[in-house]
Design a protein around this motif. Structure first.
Motif, PDB file in Angstrom:
ATOM      1  N   ILE A 351      32.941  91.234  20.965  1.00  0.00           N
ATOM      2  CA  ILE A 351      33.954  91.951  21.523  1.00  0.00           C
ATOM      3  C   ILE A 351      34.730  91.408  22.628  1.00  0.00           C
ATOM      4  O   ILE A 351      33.942  91.008  23.469  1.00  0.00           O
ATOM      5  N   GLU A 352      35.979  91.184  22.570  1.00  0.00           N
ATOM      6  CA  GLU A 352      36.814  90.345  23.342  1.00  0.00           C
ATOM      7  C   GLU A 352      37.330  90.972  24.620  1.00  0.00           C
ATOM      8  O   GLU A 352      36.987  90.784  25.738  1.00  0.00           O
ATOM      9  N   THR A 353      37.902  92.323  24.416  1.00  0.00           N
ATOM     10  CA  THR A 353      38.545  92.980  25.313  1.00  0.00           C
ATOM     11  C   THR A 353      37.894  94.013  25.841  1.00  0.00           C
ATOM     12  O   THR A 353      36.938  94.772  25.166  1.00  0.00           O
ATOM     13  N   ASP A 354      38.076  94.585  27.346  1.00  0.00           N
ATOM     14  CA  ASP A 354      37.772  95.958  27.605  1.00  0.00           C
ATOM     15  C   ASP A 354      37.909  97.101  26.851  1.00  0.00           C
ATOM     16  O   ASP A 354      37.026  97.866  26.495  1.00  0.00           O
ATOM     17  N   GLU A 355      39.180  97.063  26.201  1.00  0.00           N
ATOM     18  CA  GLU A 355      39.672  98.096  25.416  1.00  0.00           C
ATOM     19  C   GLU A 355      38.699  98.279  24.053  1.00  0.00           C
ATOM     20  O   GLU A 355      38.354  99.343  23.612  1.00  0.00           O
ATOM     21  N   ALA A 356      38.537  97.027  23.606  1.00  0.00           N
ATOM     22  CA  ALA A 356      37.576  97.114  22.338  1.00  0.00           C
ATOM     23  C   ALA A 356      36.374  97.552  22.589  1.00  0.00           C
ATOM     24  O   ALA A 356      35.759  98.184  21.804  1.00  0.00           O
ATOM     25  N   ALA A 357      36.003  97.195  23.830  1.00  0.00           N
ATOM     26  CA  ALA A 357      34.399  97.527  24.258  1.00  0.00           C
ATOM     27  C   ALA A 357      34.310  99.282  24.358  1.00  0.00           C
ATOM     28  O   ALA A 357      33.366  99.788  23.931  1.00  0.00           O
ATOM     29  N   ALA A 360      34.237 100.543  21.154  1.00  0.00           N
ATOM     30  CA  ALA A 360      33.101 100.540  20.356  1.00  0.00           C
ATOM     31  C   ALA A 360      32.093 101.604  20.848  1.00  0.00           C
ATOM     32  O   ALA A 360      31.381 102.353  20.130  1.00  0.00           O
ATOM     33  N   ALA A 361      32.023 101.943  22.335  1.00  0.00           N
ATOM     34  CA  ALA A 361      31.147 102.792  22.885  1.00  0.00           C
ATOM     35  C   ALA A 361      31.526 104.088  22.302  1.00  0.00           C
ATOM     36  O   ALA A 361      30.580 105.250  21.933  1.00  0.00           O
ATOM     37  N   LYS A 362      32.868 104.785  22.053  1.00  0.00           N
ATOM     38  CA  LYS A 362      33.332 105.874  21.825  1.00  0.00           C
ATOM     39  C   LYS A 362      32.928 106.049  20.357  1.00  0.00           C
ATOM     40  O   LYS A 362      32.377 107.098  19.816  1.00  0.00           O
ATOM     41  N   GLN A 363      32.804 105.066  19.535  1.00  0.00           N
ATOM     42  CA  GLN A 363      32.637 104.991  18.071  1.00  0.00           C
ATOM     43  C   GLN A 363      31.033 105.458  17.989  1.00  0.00           C
ATOM     44  O   GLN A 363      30.871 105.899  16.957  1.00  0.00           O
ATOM     45  N   LEU A 364      30.394 105.007  18.774  1.00  0.00           N
ATOM     46  CA  LEU A 364      28.976 105.430  18.849  1.00  0.00           C
ATOM     47  C   LEU A 364      28.723 106.677  19.598  1.00  0.00           C
ATOM     48  O   LEU A 364      27.322 107.116  20.043  1.00  0.00           O
ATOM     49  N   ASN A 365      29.579 107.359  19.864  1.00  0.00           N
ATOM     50  CA  ASN A 365      29.717 108.641  20.779  1.00  0.00           C
ATOM     51  C   ASN A 365      28.904 108.660  22.030  1.00  0.00           C
ATOM     52  O   ASN A 365      28.149 109.481  22.576  1.00  0.00           O
ATOM     53  N   VAL A 366      29.303 107.289  22.530  1.00  0.00           N
ATOM     54  CA  VAL A 366      28.768 107.186  24.108  1.00  0.00           C
ATOM     55  C   VAL A 366      30.056 107.245  25.001  1.00  0.00           C
ATOM     56  O   VAL A 366      31.039 106.771  24.850  1.00  0.00           O
ATOM     57  N   PHE A 367      29.883 108.230  26.274  1.00  0.00           N
ATOM     58  CA  PHE A 367      30.907 108.471  26.928  1.00  0.00           C
ATOM     59  C   PHE A 367      31.354 107.509  27.820  1.00  0.00           C
ATOM     60  O   PHE A 367      30.314 106.909  28.532  1.00  0.00           O
ATOM     61  N   VAL A 368      32.481 106.932  27.800  1.00  0.00           N
ATOM     62  CA  VAL A 368      32.943 105.790  28.730  1.00  0.00           C
ATOM     63  C   VAL A 368      34.162 106.325  29.555  1.00  0.00           C
ATOM     64  O   VAL A 368      35.034 107.163  29.268  1.00  0.00           O
ATOM     65  N   GLU A 369      34.431 105.872  30.660  1.00  0.00           N
ATOM     66  CA  GLU A 369      35.503 106.104  31.520  1.00  0.00           C
ATOM     67  C   GLU A 369      36.727 104.986  31.244  1.00  0.00           C
ATOM     68  O   GLU A 369      36.346 103.976  30.493  1.00  0.00           O
ATOM     69  N   TRP A 374      34.217  95.841  29.774  1.00  0.00           N
ATOM     70  CA  TRP A 374      33.242  95.493  28.742  1.00  0.00           C
ATOM     71  C   TRP A 374      31.962  95.516  29.237  1.00  0.00           C
ATOM     72  O   TRP A 374      31.041  96.147  28.525  1.00  0.00           O
ATOM     73  N   GLY A 375      31.694  95.225  30.550  1.00  0.00           N
ATOM     74  CA  GLY A 375      30.120  95.175  30.900  1.00  0.00           C
ATOM     75  C   GLY A 375      29.932  96.514  31.152  1.00  0.00           C
ATOM     76  O   GLY A 375      28.493  96.827  30.702  1.00  0.00           O
ATOM     77  N   TYR A 376      30.639  97.562  31.669  1.00  0.00           N
ATOM     78  CA  TYR A 376      29.991  98.858  31.882  1.00  0.00           C
ATOM     79  C   TYR A 376      29.909  99.669  30.769  1.00  0.00           C
ATOM     80  O   TYR A 376      28.922 100.232  30.448  1.00  0.00           O
ATOM     81  N   ALA A 377      30.570  99.316  29.585  1.00  0.00           N
ATOM     82  CA  ALA A 377      30.516  99.961  28.430  1.00  0.00           C
ATOM     83  C   ALA A 377      29.334  99.327  27.613  1.00  0.00           C
ATOM     84  O   ALA A 377      28.508 100.349  27.106  1.00  0.00           O
ATOM     85  N   LEU A 378      29.096  98.149  27.681  1.00  0.00           N
ATOM     86  CA  LEU A 378      27.832  97.713  27.072  1.00  0.00           C
ATOM     87  C   LEU A 378      26.598  98.494  27.725  1.00  0.00           C
ATOM     88  O   LEU A 378      25.760  98.762  27.022  1.00  0.00           O
TER      89      LEU A 378
END
Length: 511
Positions: A351-357, A360-369, A374-378
RNA sequence: GCGAGUUUAGCUCAGCGGUAGAGCACUCCCCUUUUAAGGGAUAGGUCCCGGGUUCGAAUCCCGGAACUCGCACCA
């Protein structure tokens, strides 16, 4: 020195205590004060100065293990401890000392008439000394057959019930002394705490680590992401903070070269929520080793934990809350990205961009701000999907750069740092890095944290100019390691609440 | 911080609109080889606090406190 004799007239003493106590409680206490006076009438000080104790209860139990039932010896001993039970009008006393229990046997044939009277003045809870010979009763109870009982401290308050004991959790934590009197598990846990800490010190000292002390009161609460306790120094008229970590000061000592290996084992303070896993003050061990990197710290973590387990528990195979955990090293080492990929199928390395990260998190039902990079999402995906499954010991390696402002960039991947957290039962037991020693990089990291802070993250790290100055003089490459001692003790003592491993946990005042 | 639960004798707990209960501990009596000793007789209560409903509240309602367990934050 002169001292006025104590006035034995204590009839008013109970009323001093009577505020908010029932008549019944007052009666019990007054009855014991009356007995205390009676000891004085017999010419004995119920709060004497010294007792020549010759043996601990456990030592006697071990020494006479082979003594057969009904056998009398002529071996004279003096034992002392707390009266936990009285049977047959005091003929049999269960005497408890820190090592264990022993029965005191006071037959009227062996006691003077005065001693027999005095025996009636012994209550459950009193601390007494008993001198006599060792025997084992026909029913198999090792006993001291006494000729003499001495009051060593008259107890004025009744102990909890002998069978159910003290179970009320609030009372156990508020009045830990009562908990320790009544509950051997509580004693065992806190004794093991002491032994664990002692073994860690011994091991580190034997490996030439120098134990040091750094400020608890700091003007910048650095070294971790946490909310500090705030206080004020009057004479200097400055705001100060209770430290949230010793990290930056320990590394200043590494810069100074006081030793190539230093450690501190002491308290940290964080002004955050209290939970079964969190106490506002908790004990942290941090160490720094020059010329070492995080790979060395992984090995050292394994050595510390397994050595302590073997020395204190005699094994590295333990049970925690019904789950078997094998602490035997070495432990697996797996990167955070690989863990997430294995668990979710999502490869953050691709995953290259913060937006894509974030997507990806949302796709996994993980809440992100929306501002998460990228790092915080990971990290959030890891915490949500992987963390709780890591029951057996494992080192999770290679954290995102932006969540680790004090760790050195990864030698193979600029998005990552050389950091690992050791997990046991899903809990973070250790946190370590190859320490960031590049002062220019460190300044950029602090600046990035300032940006985080501006975006509303009040736990982002503050700028510490003096720390950067220290780095500018040059810090050797170093590995740093922090171990949460309370958590480690919880795991090793099978304690499910952090309050069980802290003698006096933080509680709200009662009223 | 949010949600659920708990709070009655020194301790462990019952009682859940109609005079406050038990076991252990305490006090007294009996009993001197017991093991949560035993037998007997007493005494002991701000039913967490403050309001309310009711003829009547430990019990029902409202507010508060402390604790416990989850959740959130975090180590």
């Amino acid at each position: 020195m002169t001292q006025k004799p104590t006035n034995p007239t204590t009839t008013t003493a109970a009323t001093e205590h009577a505020h908010h106590t029932t008549e019944h409680a007052t009666q019990i206490r007054q009855g014991r004060i009356d007995k205390l006076d009676a000891w004085r009438q017999l010419g004995h000080n119920p709060y004497p100065y010294h007792f020549e104790k010759t043996s601990s209860n456990a030592a006697l139990q071990a020494q006479y293990e082979a003594l057969e039932n009904g056998v009398e010896t002529e071996d004279v001993v003096s034992v002392a401890g707390r009266v936990m039970a009285l049977r047959n009008s005091g003929m049999f006393i269960d005497l408890q000392d820190p090592s264990g229990k022993l029965q005191v046997f006071s037959h009227k044939e062996n006691l003077s008439p005065e001693m027999l009277e005095a025996l009636k003045l012994v209550d459950i809870g009193d601390i007494i000394g008993a001198t006599g010979t060792i025997r084992r009763t026909p029913r198999g109870e090792l006993s001291v057959k006494t000729t003499k009982i001495q009051m060593l401290s008259k107890s004025l308050l009744p102990l909890p019930e002998k069978f159910h004991g003290l179970t009320d959790l609030e009372t156990r934590y508020r009045q830990r002394y009562l908990d320790l009197i009544m509950n051997s598990e509580s004693r065992d846990t806190l004794v093991k705490r002491s032994l664990i800490i002692s073994e860690i010190r011994k091991l580190l000292t034997s490996k030439d680590f120098l134990e040091v002390e750094t400020p608890m009161l700091q003007t910048i609460a650095g070294g971790a992401a946490a909310k500090p306790f705030k206080t004020h120094h009057n004479a200097l008229d400055v705001t100060m903070y209770m430290r949230i970590a010793p990290e930056l000061f320990l590394k200043r000592l590494v810069v100074g070269g006081i030793s190539e290996k230093v450690f501190e084992l002491n308290r940290n303070f964080r002004n955050e929520g209290i939970s079964p896993k969190h106490n506002p003050e908790f004990t942290m061990m941090e160490l720094y080793q020059a010329y070492a990197d995080y790979n060395d710290m992984m090995s050292l973590t394994e050595e510390i934990v397994t050595t302590v387990a073997l020395k204190v528990l005699g094994t590295t195979k333990i049970d925690f809350q019904g789950t078997a955990i094998d602490l035997t090293g070495p432990w697996p080492r797996k990167s955070m990205i690989d863990c997430v990929k294995e668990e979710t199928g999502v490869d953050f390395a691709a995953i290259e961009t913060d937006e894509a990260a974030r997507a990806a998190a949302k796709q996994l039902n993980v809440f992100v701000e929306e501002y998460d990079t990228w790092g915080y999402a990971l990290e959030k995906v890891f915490e949500d999907k992987v963390e709780h499954k890591l029951i057996q010991p494992i080192h999770i390696t290679d954290y995102p750069r932006e969540i680790s402002p004090l760790a050195k960039a990864h030698r193979d991947n600029p998005r990552l740092v050389e950091r690992f957290e050791t997990r046991v039962y899903g809990w973070e037991i250790a946190n370590a890095f190859s320490e960031l020693s590049d002062p220019l990089d460190q300044r950029q990291r602090f600046e990035a944290q300032m940006t985080q802070r501006d975006q509303g993250d009040d736990e982002a790290h503050e700028m510490d100019e003096d720390y950067i100055t220290a780095l500018e003089y040059g810090m050797p490459p170093a590995g740093g390691l922090g171990i949460g001692i309370d958590r480690l003790i919880m795991i090793l003592t099978n304690s499910h609440n952090i309050r069980d491993v802290i003698a006096f946990p933080t509680l709200k005042p009662k009223a």
